[in-house]
Motif scaffolding. Structure first.
Motif, PDB file in Angstrom:
ATOM      1  N   LEU A   8     -34.042  -5.622 -34.075  1.00  0.00           N
ATOM      2  CA  LEU A   8     -34.486  -6.585 -33.059  1.00  0.00           C
ATOM      3  C   LEU A   8     -34.396  -8.022 -33.572  1.00  0.00           C
ATOM      4  N   LYS A  11     -30.823  -9.031 -33.344  1.00  0.00           N
ATOM      5  CA  LYS A  11     -30.428  -9.322 -31.962  1.00  0.00           C
ATOM      6  C   LYS A  11     -30.935 -10.701 -31.539  1.00  0.00           C
ATOM      7  N   VAL A  31     -32.861  -8.701 -25.403  1.00  0.00           N
ATOM      8  CA  VAL A  31     -33.136  -7.863 -26.574  1.00  0.00           C
ATOM      9  C   VAL A  31     -34.043  -6.676 -26.248  1.00  0.00           C
TER      10      VAL A  31
END
Length: 154
Positions: A8, A11, A31
């Motif tokens: 994450l 991203k 995301v």
């Protein structure tokens, strides 16, 4: 200190490097998180120093700075005090886009942006040649930028 990033975080950073002005709500949607966790992750990445700032990236070409020259710089003195004097002086020259200390046959590699060859010649004569502790320079004119980009994780 090396930072460990999860998928994450990667991203989020990927999206921010593409568009640092993306609204948090849109970033969260991209995301797959809600706004609050994304905002907290961004704040954490800033606090640990991974994100060091946000800025507008200007087009050198639109500003008329189409001429790129790389200058090898050899020093007369490579003791720490001399290097620090050179480093401080080179940072004060706005036409110098990048400067790296090099391990090799010369001491520094400097990237200079200018309008044209005459402008570069003036910068070399008036600014670079006057830097402290320089013994000699060699210049290499760029004919074409093949790859020119900012750093991304991808």
């Amino acid at each position: 200190m090396t930072v460990t990033l999860d998928a994450l975080d990667r991203k989020i950073l990927d999206e921010l490097t593409r568009n640092a002005r993306i609204p948090v709500a849109e970033l969260a949607r991209k995301v797959g998180l809600s706004k609050t966790p994304v905002a907290l992750r961004i704040r954490h990445l800033e606090e640990i120093g991974l994100i060091t700032g946000y800025r507008a990236i200007l087009s050198p070409l639109k500003l008329g700075l189409t001429h790129v020259t790389y200058v090898e710089v050899s020093m007369t003195d490579t003791r720490e005090a001399a290097l620090q004097q050179f480093n401080a002086a080179v940072r004060a020259i706005p036409e110098i886009e990048e400067c790296y200390m090099i391990a090799g046959g010369f001491d520094y590699l400097v990237k200079v942006r200018s309008r044209d060859m005459a402008d570069f010649r003036r910068i070399l004569a008036e600014k670079i040649s006057g830097l402290p502790h320089i013994s000699n320079t060699s210049s290499y004119v760029s004919m074409e930028a093949v790859v020119e980009q900012t750093f991304t994780l991808g």
